[in-house]
Design a protein around this motif. Structure first.
Motif, PDB file in Angstrom:
ATOM      1  N   MET A  96       0.747  -1.328   0.077  1.00  0.00           N
ATOM      2  CA  MET A  96      -0.018   0.044  -0.011  1.00  0.00           C
ATOM      3  C   MET A  96       0.821   1.238  -0.096  1.00  0.00           C
ATOM      4  SD  MET A  96      -2.904  -1.213   2.688  1.00  0.00           S
ATOM      5  CE  MET A  96      -4.067   0.377   2.451  1.00  0.00           C
ATOM      6  N   ASN A  97       1.952   1.272  -1.056  1.00  0.00           N
ATOM      7  CA  ASN A  97       2.540   2.477  -1.080  1.00  0.00           C
ATOM      8  C   ASN A  97       2.076   3.661  -1.647  1.00  0.00           C
ATOM      9  OD1 ASN A  97       4.989   1.266   0.060  1.00  0.00           O
ATOM     10  ND2 ASN A  97       5.598   0.412  -1.749  1.00  0.00           N
ATOM     11  N   TYR A  98       2.285   4.836  -1.225  1.00  0.00           N
ATOM     12  CA  TYR A  98       1.649   6.043  -1.626  1.00  0.00           C
ATOM     13  C   TYR A  98       2.028   6.231  -3.231  1.00  0.00           C
ATOM     14  CZ  TYR A  98       0.833  11.004  -2.184  1.00  0.00           C
ATOM     15  OH  TYR A  98       0.633  12.149  -2.508  1.00  0.00           O
ATOM     16  N   ARG A  99       1.020   6.688  -3.862  1.00  0.00           N
ATOM     17  CA  ARG A  99       0.936   6.853  -5.386  1.00  0.00           C
ATOM     18  C   ARG A  99       0.313   8.351  -5.813  1.00  0.00           C
ATOM     19  NH1 ARG A  99       2.722   2.663  -8.208  1.00  0.00           N
ATOM     20  NH2 ARG A  99       2.549   4.004  -9.945  1.00  0.00           N
ATOM     21  N   PRO A 100       1.204   9.172  -6.168  1.00  0.00           N
ATOM     22  CA  PRO A 100       0.609  10.544  -6.471  1.00  0.00           C
ATOM     23  C   PRO A 100      -0.426  10.444  -7.719  1.00  0.00           C
ATOM     24  CG  PRO A 100       2.959  10.533  -6.642  1.00  0.00           C
ATOM     25  CD  PRO A 100       2.650   9.074  -6.267  1.00  0.00           C
ATOM     26  N   ASN A 101      -1.373  11.140  -7.508  1.00  0.00           N
ATOM     27  CA  ASN A 101      -2.607  11.224  -8.214  1.00  0.00           C
ATOM     28  C   ASN A 101      -2.374  12.652  -9.260  1.00  0.00           C
ATOM     29  OD1 ASN A 101      -4.964  11.552  -9.647  1.00  0.00           O
ATOM     30  ND2 ASN A 101      -5.899  10.275  -8.233  1.00  0.00           N
ATOM     31  N   SER A 102      -1.761  12.420 -10.301  1.00  0.00           N
ATOM     32  CA  SER A 102      -1.362  13.515 -11.422  1.00  0.00           C
ATOM     33  C   SER A 102      -2.543  14.131 -11.740  1.00  0.00           C
ATOM     34  CB  SER A 102      -0.670  13.287 -12.423  1.00  0.00           C
ATOM     35  OG  SER A 102       0.773  12.693 -11.943  1.00  0.00           O
ATOM     36  N   GLU A 103      -3.737  13.403 -12.085  1.00  0.00           N
ATOM     37  CA  GLU A 103      -4.941  14.060 -12.348  1.00  0.00           C
ATOM     38  C   GLU A 103      -5.929  14.890 -11.775  1.00  0.00           C
ATOM     39  OE1 GLU A 103      -7.444  15.019 -15.591  1.00  0.00           O
ATOM     40  OE2 GLU A 103      -5.588  13.829 -15.759  1.00  0.00           O
ATOM     41  N   ASP A 104      -5.689  14.557 -10.266  1.00  0.00           N
ATOM     42  CA  ASP A 104      -6.372  15.435  -9.098  1.00  0.00           C
ATOM     43  C   ASP A 104      -5.734  16.874  -8.990  1.00  0.00           C
ATOM     44  OD1 ASP A 104      -8.195  13.502  -8.616  1.00  0.00           O
ATOM     45  OD2 ASP A 104      -7.413  13.147  -6.601  1.00  0.00           O
ATOM     46  N   VAL A 105      -4.345  16.727  -9.188  1.00  0.00           N
ATOM     47  CA  VAL A 105      -3.344  18.108  -8.887  1.00  0.00           C
ATOM     48  C   VAL A 105      -3.440  18.781 -10.461  1.00  0.00           C
ATOM     49  CG1 VAL A 105      -0.974  18.618  -9.197  1.00  0.00           C
ATOM     50  CG2 VAL A 105      -1.733  16.990  -7.478  1.00  0.00           C
ATOM     51  N   VAL A 119       8.372   9.321  -7.895  1.00  0.00           N
ATOM     52  CA  VAL A 119       8.195   9.392  -6.449  1.00  0.00           C
ATOM     53  C   VAL A 119       7.402   8.051  -6.115  1.00  0.00           C
ATOM     54  CG1 VAL A 119       6.423  10.212  -4.588  1.00  0.00           C
ATOM     55  CG2 VAL A 119       7.763  11.734  -5.994  1.00  0.00           C
ATOM     56  N   ALA A 120       6.638   7.231  -6.983  1.00  0.00           N
ATOM     57  CA  ALA A 120       5.836   6.191  -6.729  1.00  0.00           C
ATOM     58  C   ALA A 120       6.923   4.963  -7.104  1.00  0.00           C
ATOM     59  CB  ALA A 120       4.933   5.725  -7.688  1.00  0.00           C
ATOM     60  N   GLU A 121       7.805   5.086  -7.991  1.00  0.00           N
ATOM     61  CA  GLU A 121       8.431   3.910  -8.149  1.00  0.00           C
ATOM     62  C   GLU A 121       9.893   3.809  -7.410  1.00  0.00           C
ATOM     63  OE1 GLU A 121       9.161   3.737 -12.456  1.00  0.00           O
ATOM     64  OE2 GLU A 121       6.981   3.490 -13.001  1.00  0.00           O
ATOM     65  N   GLN A 155      -5.078   7.620   1.495  1.00  0.00           N
ATOM     66  CA  GLN A 155      -4.872   6.432   0.350  1.00  0.00           C
ATOM     67  C   GLN A 155      -4.917   5.207   1.093  1.00  0.00           C
ATOM     68  OE1 GLN A 155      -1.686   6.739  -2.514  1.00  0.00           O
ATOM     69  NE2 GLN A 155      -2.113   8.845  -2.989  1.00  0.00           N
ATOM     70  N   LYS A 156      -4.372   4.789   2.345  1.00  0.00           N
ATOM     71  CA  LYS A 156      -4.420   3.492   2.648  1.00  0.00           C
ATOM     72  C   LYS A 156      -5.635   3.307   3.445  1.00  0.00           C
ATOM     73  CE  LYS A 156       0.343   3.892   4.200  1.00  0.00           C
ATOM     74  NZ  LYS A 156       1.000   2.683   3.560  1.00  0.00           N
ATOM     75  N   ALA A 157      -6.343   4.191   4.047  1.00  0.00           N
ATOM     76  CA  ALA A 157      -7.520   3.979   4.622  1.00  0.00           C
ATOM     77  C   ALA A 157      -8.863   3.681   3.407  1.00  0.00           C
ATOM     78  CB  ALA A 157      -8.070   5.157   5.330  1.00  0.00           C
TER      79      ALA A 157
END
Length: 590
Positions: free
Chosen positions: A1-10, A49-51, A306-308
Motif C-alpha cells: 500500500m505504498n503512496y502513489r501521487p494522483n497527477s490527474e487530481d493535481v 516518487v511512486a517507483e 489512500q491507505k484507509a
C-alpha cells in the motif's frame, strides 16, 4: 500500500480550478512554460516518487538512521533514492538556470515536495531545506560565497541545514548563545551547540552546508544581536571542519531522518548578510520552510487517506444500514454493501479527509503561485498584493494543514480498527511521522500568534480585509454557495475589526484566541476553495464531476460548521472585554 501521487487530481486543481497557466505565463521567467510542459514535469515526478521514493519508506521507519562512531548511516535504499532524485534534477526545479536550476515555477516544486512527503517523509527531510537555503544565499551571501556554494545547493549536490535551536532556548531565539569570533582572514570561528538539527549528519552527500544562527562579540542581547554564518562540513581546501554530530535523537516518528545534536568547536565559517541581521536572512529560509511544511501536511494526510480508502474498499464487515428510499448505498452498488467503505461512519471519515486534502491543495497551490508573482511580476502593486496574500496565508496553511495531517491521519487509522494499531499496514507510521509537523518550523501556536498579533492587528486588520475582499470578488453572488461564502467572508472581516478594537483594551486577548482565529480563517478559505472547485467541476466530465461531488458535500456537512463555532468563541471573548470596559464606565476603545 505504498503512496502513489494522483497527477490527474493535481492537474484539475492547478488548471481547472486555479487557471494557473495564464498567471504564470504573465511572469517573464515563465512566459514559455505552458500547461503541457507543467503536466509533463508532474507526470515524470509522480512516476519517480511512486517507483523510487515510496518503496524505501518502510525501511526508513523500521531500520531508521544509525549513529556509528560519530557518523550517520541512512536506511537501506536512501542513498540510491537520493542519488536518483539529485541526478534527475528534482532539487533544482525552481532554481535559476544560471545557478544550475531549471527555472520552473515554484508551484511545481511545492507539488513535488507534497508528493515526496506523502511517499517518504523521512527521506524528504534531507532536501527539504535546499530551496530556502538557496534563496537565503541568493539574496544575502557575498559574491564569493555564491560562487562557491550556490550551484552546489541549487542542484542538491550538497545538502543544507538550518541551525537555530539550542537546548536552553527552544523557540526563543533571543537566548541563542553560540558565538562567532572574527578571524584575520575575514572568516569567523563558530563555537556552540545546536539541537534538533534535521540532517545535521548523513551519508547522502559529500558535504553539508550548515547555516548557523550565532552572536558576534559585543552584539546586543536578544534577537536583534544575531548573525548568520555559513559553516561547511568540508572546507574549500578539503579539510574536515570542526563541526561534529554528538548524537542523533530517538524519536516518536520520522526515523528515516537524522535529527542531530551538533557541536561547533571554533569551526570555520563566513558571514551571510550583515552583522546582527541574521534573522532577516534566516527568515527567507524559514518562510519557504513553512510553506513546504504545509505541503508536508497535505501529502501526509493524502497518504493516510489512500491507505484507509484502499483498506475500506477491500475489507468486508457486517452489512451497512440501508439508505432511505431503497437507493443504492454509496457509489459501489448493492453487491458491495458489506464493504467497510459503505458504512456511513467510515464514509464520513474518508470523505471529510478528502475534503480537507482537496480544499487545502487549492489554497496552497494558489499561495505557491503568488510567491512567484511576488517575486517576478512587473507591476509593483501586483507584487505587493501577492506578498500580502503570502504573508497572511502561509502561517494559516502551516498550522491548519499540519494539524489536520495528524488528526486526520488518526481518523484514517480508525478505519482499520485494530489492524491500524499494528505496524503491518503502515498507517500508524503516518500518524507518528505527522505529529512533528505541528512543532517544527515554528509551533502551530507560534504560527497563530504570528498571524494575528504580528500580521493582522499590526494594521488593525486592513491587510486581512483586503485579502478577504479579493477572495469575495472572485465569487459569483448569484450562486447560492458563493453567496454563503461571501457572507462568511464579511463575518470574518467584522470579527477582525472587533478583535482589533478589543485588543487595544486587553492586549492579552489576541494571544488567547489566536488559535481560534486562525481556524476561522482556514475554514472560510476552504469554503472559498470549494466554491471554486464546484464551479470547475460543473463544467467537467461526468467522471470528474462525480469525483468532486462527495468531498464537496462532506465539506459543507462536516467541516464548514466549525466556522460558526470558532467565530462564536472569538466573538464571545471580544464581547467579554467590551462588557467589562462598559462596566468600568469607560467608552470602548479609550
Amino acid at each position: 500500500m505504498n503512496y502513489r501521487p494522483n497527477s490527474e487530481d493535481v492537474r484539475f486543481v492547478l488548471h481547472a480550478v486555479l487557471d494557473a497557466t495564464p498567471q504564470l505565463r504573465a511572469l517573464a521567467p515563465f512566459a514559455e512554460i505552458d500547461a503541457d510542459l507543467q503536466i509533463q514535469v508532474l507526470n515524470e515526478a509522480a512516476k519517480f516518487v511512486a517507483e523510487v521514493v515510496a518503496p524505501v519508506n518502510r525501511a526508513g521507519d523500521e531500520i531508521g538512521c544509525r549513529f556509528v562512531d560519530g557518523e550517520v548511516i541512512t536506511p537501506p535504499g536512501f542513498r540510491e533514492a537520493y542519488a536518483g532524485f539529485q541526478q534527475g534534477g528534482w532539487p533544482a526545479l525552481s532554481a535559476a538556470t544560471e545557478d544550475g536550476g531549471q527555472g520552473l515555477p515554484g508551484v511545481l516544486e511545492a507539488i513535488v515536495f507534497e508528493w515526496l512527503s506523502g511517499a517518504n517523509h523521512g527521506l524528504t527531510m534531507a532536501p527539504g531545506l535546499l530551496h530556502g537555503a538557496y534563496e537565503c544565499l541568493k539574496h544575502h551571501a557575498s559574491g564569493t560565497l555564491k560562487q562557491r556554494y550556490l550551484s552546489k545547493i541549487a542542484t542538491g549536490e550538497w545538502l543544507t541545514t538550518m541551525c537555530l535551536t539550542e537546548a536552553h532556548a527552544g523557540s526563543d531565539l533571543g537566548q541563542v548563545r553560540t558565538r562567532a569570533e572574527p578571524h584575520v582572514d575575514g572568516s569567523y570561528r563558530v563555537s556552540g551547540a545546536k539541537i534538533f538539527i534535521s540532517g545535521g549528519e548523513h551519508d547522502l552527500t559529500p558535504n553539508i552546508v550548515h547555516l548557523v544562527l550565532c552572536r558576534l562579540p559585543d552584539a546586543p542581547a536578544g534577537p536583534k544581536g544575531l548573525s548568520l554564518v555559513l559553516v561547511p562540513k568540508v572546507l574549500p581546501d578539503g579539510r574536515r571542519n570542526a563541526v561534529r554530530c554528538d548524537r542523533i535523537e530517538e524519536k516518536m516518528g520520522l526515523h528515516g531522518s537524522s535529527t542531530c545534536s551538533m557541536r561547533f568547536d571554533a569551526a570555520e565559517g563566513w558571514l551571510v548578510g550583515e552583522p546582527s541581521r541574521g534573522l532577516a536572512a534566516m527568515f527567507v529560509m524559514m518562510n519557504s520552510a513553512r510553506l513546504h511544511c504545509a505541503m508536508q501536511g497535505i501529502g501526509l494526510l493524502d497518504a493516510a487517506w489512500q491507505k484507509a480508502d484502499a483498506y475500506a474498499h477491500e475489507r468486508r464487515q457486517m452489512r451497512a444500514p440501508a439508505p432511505a428510499s431503497g437507493a443504492v448505498p454509496g457509489s459501489r452498488g448493492t453487491q458491495a454493501a458489506d464493504l467497510l467503505a459503505e458504512h456511513p461512519a467510515m464514509r464520513r471519515i474518508l470523505d471529510t479527509q478528502r475534503a480537507w486534502i482537496d480544499g487545502a491543495r487549492a489554497i496552497a497551490y494558489r499561495t505557491a503561485i503568488q510567491l512567484d508573482v511576488a517575486k517576478h511580476a512587473a507591476d509593483v502593486k501586483t507584487r505587493d498584493r501577492a506578498q500580502r496574500w503570502c504573508a497572511l496565508v502561509t502561517p494559516v496553511l502551516k498550522a491548519a494543514c499540519t494539524q489536520q495531517a495528524f488528526s486526520g491521519a488518526s481518523e484514517c487509522l480508525q478505519v482499520f480498527g485494530g489492524h491500524g494499531y499494528v505496524r503491518e499496514w503502515g498507517i500508524e507510521q503516518v500518524v507518528r511521522d505527522a505529529r512533528v509537523t505541528m512543532i517544527y518550523e515554528g509551533t502551530n501556536e507560534i504560527q497563530a500568534i504570528d498571524l494575528l498579533v504580528r500580521k493582522v492587528l499590526v494594521d488593525s486588520g486592513t491587510g486581512m480585509s483586503a485579502v478577504l475582499i479579493e477572495m469575495r470578488d472572485q465569487l459569483d453572488a448569484s450562486r447560492e454557495t458563493d453567496a454563503d461564502v461571501q457572507r462568511r467572508l464579511a463575518q470574518l472581516r467584522y470579527l477582525t475589526t472587533t478583535l482589533a478594537m478589543a485588543a487595544k483594551v486587553d492586549p492579552v486577548l489576541p494571544y488567547e484566541v489566536a488559535d481560534d482565529y486562525l481556524r476561522v480563517v482556514m475554514i472560510v478559505m476552504l469554503a472559498w476553495a470549494w466554491a471554486r472547485i464546484d464551479v470547475a467541476a460543473a463544467t467537467a466530465t461526468d467522471a470528474e464531476s462525480t469525483r468532486w461531488s462527495r468531498p464537496s458535500a462532506a465539506f459543507r456537512r462536516w467541516v464548514l460548521p466549525e466556522f460558526d463555532m470558532r467565530l462564536g468563541i472569538v466573538k464571545r471573548a471580544c464581547d467579554a472585554v467590551i462588557t467589562a470596559q462598559a462596566e468600568r464606565g469607560n467608552t470602548f476603545g479609550t
